[in-house]
Design a protein around this motif. Structure first.
Motif, mmCIF file in Angstrom:
data_model
loop_
_atom_site.group_PDB
_atom_site.id
_atom_site.type_symbol
_atom_site.label_atom_id
_atom_site.label_comp_id
_atom_site.label_asym_id
_atom_site.label_seq_id
_atom_site.Cartn_x
_atom_site.Cartn_y
_atom_site.Cartn_z
ATOM 1 N N ARG A 139 0.638 -4.759 -1.586
ATOM 2 C CA ARG A 139 1.433 -4.202 -2.678
ATOM 3 C C ARG A 139 2.426 -3.198 -2.121
ATOM 4 O O ARG A 139 2.195 -2.548 -1.109
ATOM 5 C CB ARG A 139 0.544 -3.547 -3.731
ATOM 6 C CG ARG A 139 -0.170 -2.282 -3.316
ATOM 7 C CD ARG A 139 -0.557 -1.478 -4.541
ATOM 8 N NE ARG A 139 0.622 -1.154 -5.309
ATOM 9 C CZ ARG A 139 0.602 -0.779 -6.577
ATOM 10 N NH1 ARG A 139 -0.531 -0.718 -7.229
ATOM 11 N NH2 ARG A 139 1.720 -0.490 -7.203
ATOM 12 N N GLY A 140 3.556 -3.053 -2.788
ATOM 13 C CA GLY A 140 4.556 -2.097 -2.363
ATOM 14 C C GLY A 140 4.132 -0.675 -2.702
ATOM 15 O O GLY A 140 3.106 -0.438 -3.331
ATOM 16 N N SER A 141 4.947 0.271 -2.287
ATOM 17 C CA SER A 141 4.626 1.670 -2.535
ATOM 18 C C SER A 141 5.001 2.117 -3.942
ATOM 19 O O SER A 141 4.488 3.114 -4.431
ATOM 20 C CB SER A 141 5.351 2.556 -1.509
ATOM 21 O OG SER A 141 6.752 2.349 -1.577
ATOM 22 N N ALA A 142 5.895 1.383 -4.612
ATOM 23 C CA ALA A 142 6.357 1.790 -5.941
ATOM 24 C C ALA A 142 5.343 1.389 -7.000
ATOM 25 O O ALA A 142 4.972 0.227 -7.121
ATOM 26 C CB ALA A 142 7.708 1.160 -6.239
ATOM 27 N N GLU A 143 4.891 2.375 -7.768
ATOM 28 C CA GLU A 143 3.965 2.094 -8.861
ATOM 29 C C GLU A 143 4.701 1.342 -9.967
ATOM 30 O O GLU A 143 5.864 1.612 -10.270
ATOM 31 C CB GLU A 143 3.394 3.401 -9.415
ATOM 32 C CG GLU A 143 2.419 4.097 -8.477
ATOM 33 C CD GLU A 143 1.119 3.327 -8.308
ATOM 34 O OE1 GLU A 143 0.740 2.607 -9.245
ATOM 35 O OE2 GLU A 143 0.502 3.451 -7.240
ATOM 36 N N GLY A 144 3.997 0.406 -10.596
ATOM 37 C CA GLY A 144 4.576 -0.306 -11.724
ATOM 38 C C GLY A 144 5.565 -1.380 -11.340
ATOM 39 O O GLY A 144 6.294 -1.881 -12.195
ATOM 40 N N SER A 145 5.635 -1.767 -10.068
ATOM 41 C CA SER A 145 6.527 -2.842 -9.640
ATOM 42 C C SER A 145 5.702 -4.065 -9.286
ATOM 43 O O SER A 145 4.573 -3.956 -8.812
ATOM 44 C CB SER A 145 7.372 -2.402 -8.437
ATOM 45 O OG SER A 145 6.547 -2.037 -7.351
ATOM 46 N N ILE B 272 3.974 -7.104 -7.565
ATOM 47 C CA ILE B 272 3.493 -7.298 -6.204
ATOM 48 C C ILE B 272 3.924 -8.658 -5.678
ATOM 49 O O ILE B 272 4.265 -8.813 -4.506
ATOM 50 C CB ILE B 272 1.961 -7.164 -6.160
ATOM 51 C CG1 ILE B 272 1.547 -5.774 -6.663
ATOM 52 C CG2 ILE B 272 1.425 -7.406 -4.755
ATOM 53 C CD1 ILE B 272 0.052 -5.600 -6.793
ATOM 54 N N LEU B 273 3.916 -9.668 -6.554
ATOM 55 C CA LEU B 273 4.309 -11.025 -6.191
ATOM 56 C C LEU B 273 5.337 -11.539 -7.190
ATOM 57 O O LEU B 273 5.377 -11.090 -8.344
ATOM 58 C CB LEU B 273 3.092 -11.959 -6.186
ATOM 59 C CG LEU B 273 1.964 -11.628 -5.201
ATOM 60 C CD1 LEU B 273 0.769 -12.536 -5.465
ATOM 61 C CD2 LEU B 273 2.428 -11.769 -3.754
ATOM 62 N N LEU C 195 -6.213 -9.311 -12.913
ATOM 63 C CA LEU C 195 -5.621 -9.442 -11.581
ATOM 64 C C LEU C 195 -4.212 -10.016 -11.659
ATOM 65 O O LEU C 195 -3.288 -9.526 -10.998
ATOM 66 C CB LEU C 195 -6.500 -10.343 -10.707
ATOM 67 C CG LEU C 195 -6.002 -10.563 -9.280
ATOM 68 C CD1 LEU C 195 -6.230 -9.318 -8.437
ATOM 69 C CD2 LEU C 195 -6.690 -11.763 -8.639
ATOM 70 N N LEU C 196 -4.013 -11.047 -12.470
ATOM 71 C CA LEU C 196 -2.695 -11.674 -12.575
ATOM 72 C C LEU C 196 -1.692 -10.727 -13.222
ATOM 73 O O LEU C 196 -0.527 -10.665 -12.814
ATOM 74 C CB LEU C 196 -2.798 -12.979 -13.367
ATOM 75 C CG LEU C 196 -3.667 -14.069 -12.734
ATOM 76 C CD1 LEU C 196 -3.688 -15.317 -13.607
ATOM 77 C CD2 LEU C 196 -3.196 -14.400 -11.328
ATOM 78 N N ALA C 197 -2.140 -9.986 -14.242
ATOM 79 C CA ALA C 197 -1.247 -8.999 -14.857
ATOM 80 C C ALA C 197 -0.842 -7.937 -13.840
ATOM 81 O O ALA C 197 0.328 -7.531 -13.763
ATOM 82 C CB ALA C 197 -1.940 -8.357 -16.058
ATOM 83 N N TYR C 198 -1.796 -7.494 -13.049
ATOM 84 C CA TYR C 198 -1.536 -6.476 -12.036
ATOM 85 C C TYR C 198 -0.574 -7.000 -10.973
ATOM 86 O O TYR C 198 0.357 -6.298 -10.553
ATOM 87 C CB TYR C 198 -2.859 -6.057 -11.410
ATOM 88 C CG TYR C 198 -2.750 -5.057 -10.288
ATOM 89 C CD1 TYR C 198 -2.460 -3.721 -10.543
ATOM 90 C CD2 TYR C 198 -2.964 -5.440 -8.968
ATOM 91 C CE1 TYR C 198 -2.374 -2.800 -9.516
ATOM 92 C CE2 TYR C 198 -2.884 -4.528 -7.934
ATOM 93 C CZ TYR C 198 -2.592 -3.214 -8.213
ATOM 94 O OH TYR C 198 -2.500 -2.306 -7.185
ATOM 95 N N ALA C 199 -0.776 -8.255 -10.522
ATOM 96 C CA ALA C 199 0.092 -8.827 -9.492
ATOM 97 C C ALA C 199 1.508 -9.038 -10.017
ATOM 98 O O ALA C 199 2.481 -8.895 -9.270
ATOM 99 C CB ALA C 199 -0.491 -10.150 -8.996
ATOM 100 N N GLY D 57 8.043 -18.754 -1.362
ATOM 101 C CA GLY D 57 9.140 -17.892 -0.979
ATOM 102 C C GLY D 57 9.037 -16.543 -1.631
ATOM 103 O O GLY D 57 8.313 -16.345 -2.597
ATOM 104 N N THR D 58 9.772 -15.589 -1.097
ATOM 105 C CA THR D 58 9.735 -14.238 -1.661
ATOM 106 C C THR D 58 10.565 -14.173 -2.916
ATOM 107 O O THR D 58 11.391 -15.027 -3.177
ATOM 108 C CB THR D 58 10.274 -13.240 -0.632
ATOM 109 O OG1 THR D 58 11.582 -13.646 -0.224
ATOM 110 C CG2 THR D 58 9.373 -13.192 0.593
#
Length: 340
Positions: A100-106, A108-109, A209-213, A339-340
């Motif tokens: 996960r990135g460092s930004a909260e609320g962004s 992840i995938l 988990l899916l909501a979080y990702a 892909g990203t």
């Protein structure tokens, strides 16, 4: 990011023929029950070692006899002496928490990667549930991303209940009041209230988990079990920014009553994306590749004999990644193949 954590003073140094080198990242309910380690056998072949609490032994035995795709192969199993343990085939892997990135609320995938993750994990859960096994560790620390399909390897969290035939005959599963390997935010409301952790609880945790990702946020926030259980029962999940198809699947998985949730097998058949991108191959997300390469390098540098690495770290990391990668394409696209 904690790439490799050294052994703690209270950790064992040897399990069977395996010399333990480091702690393996994942859900840890506390020593000695449930710790995970990286080890090597006498031929220096790496393996992931799970220390098994008593209730997990039956599930581990079942998986050693009949493997499930998406769960690493059980190479060796010892349930007759303390500590009980299982040795799993090693595959380079990192948890969702680690990428996960460092930004909260962004997010992840990307949306199609989240949909692929959901389909693959639901497929593994469906196979486990068909054997009467609940996973009990669907969370960012309990799902590992690889160069192939995601893996569920927290065998210490698995529990057996009646198989489908037994359930049809009216045999009830043994109640489990709390699944300690699942963070509170991922607990189904019936589990948070002290009820049985049935397969429907795995489906609920997958929805979280899916909501979080997809959003970087928990659908009902965080807090103590009673507060989260109340929100899950009375509030709509916060899914702002999630694609409609995926949001509908997540909402169904987060139904307050377990009987209203789809089964894991039903989730596999529900389209999670209308974009058509889920099955399109592409390079792994950059931060997943970076995390995998870094972990492989650190593992290659671990020295069981005090002699130092015999090859350069980069060469060792490349060899470990290649040796651990699955052979052939996986029929279910996963975050590490998108892909990203």
């Amino acid at each position: 990011m904690g790439v490799v954590q050294g052994l703690l003073p209270e950790d064992p140094r040897v399990l069977g023929p395996y010399r333990l080198l480091a702690r393996w990242p994942g859900p840890e309910p506390g020593f000695p029950a449930g710790a995970m380690y990286l080890g090597r056998d006498r031929e220096l072949t790496p393996a992931v070692l799970c220390v098994l609490p008593g209730p997990a032994c039956e599930a581990a035995t079942e998986l050693s006899l009949r493997p499930v795709p998406g769960v690493p192969t059980v190479r060796e199993l010892s349930t007759d002496a303390e500590p009980r343990w299982a040795a799993l085939a090693y595959t380079p892997a990192v948890t969702l928490s680690e990428v996960r990135g460092s930004a909260e609320g962004s997010a992840i995938l990307a949306p199609h990667q989240v949909a692929a993750l959901g389909g693959a994990v639901a497929g593994t859960l469906a196979a486990l549930h068909a054997r009467g096994i609940g996973y009990g560790a669907v969370s960012p620390a309990g799902v590992w991303l690889t160069t192939g399909r995601p893996l569920l390897m927290a065998l210490h969290a698995c529990r057996t209940g009646p198989n489908p035939a037994a359930r049809a005959a009216g045999v009830r599963p043994e109640p489990v009041s709390r699944v300690s390997t699942v963070p509170v935010a991922f607990m189904a409301p019936e589990v948070a209230a002290g009820g049985t952790a049935a397969p429907a609880a795995d489906v609920y945790a997958l929805g979280v988990l899916l909501a979080y990702a997809a959003t970087g946020r928990l659908p009902f926030g965080d807090g103590p079990p009673p507060v989260l259980a109340y929100r899950a029962l009375h509030d709509r999940p916060a899914l702002l920014g999630m694609e409609q198809d995926l949001a509908e699947v997540v909402t169904a998985a987060l139904a307050p009553r377990p009987e209203d949730r789809p089964t894991a097998a039903e989730l596999v058949r529900i389209p999670m994306s209308a974009s058509g991108e889920v099955d399109r191959p592409g390079p792994p997300p950059g931060r997943v590749v970076a995390a995998l390469a870094l972990r492989a390098q650190r593992i290659a540098e671990l020295d069981p004999d005090g002699q130092g690495p015999t090859t350069t770290p980069t060469a060792s990391a490349t060899r470990l990644l290649r040796r651990g990668a699955p052979v052939g394409p996986d029929p279910v696209a996963t975050p590490a193949t998108q892909g990203t």
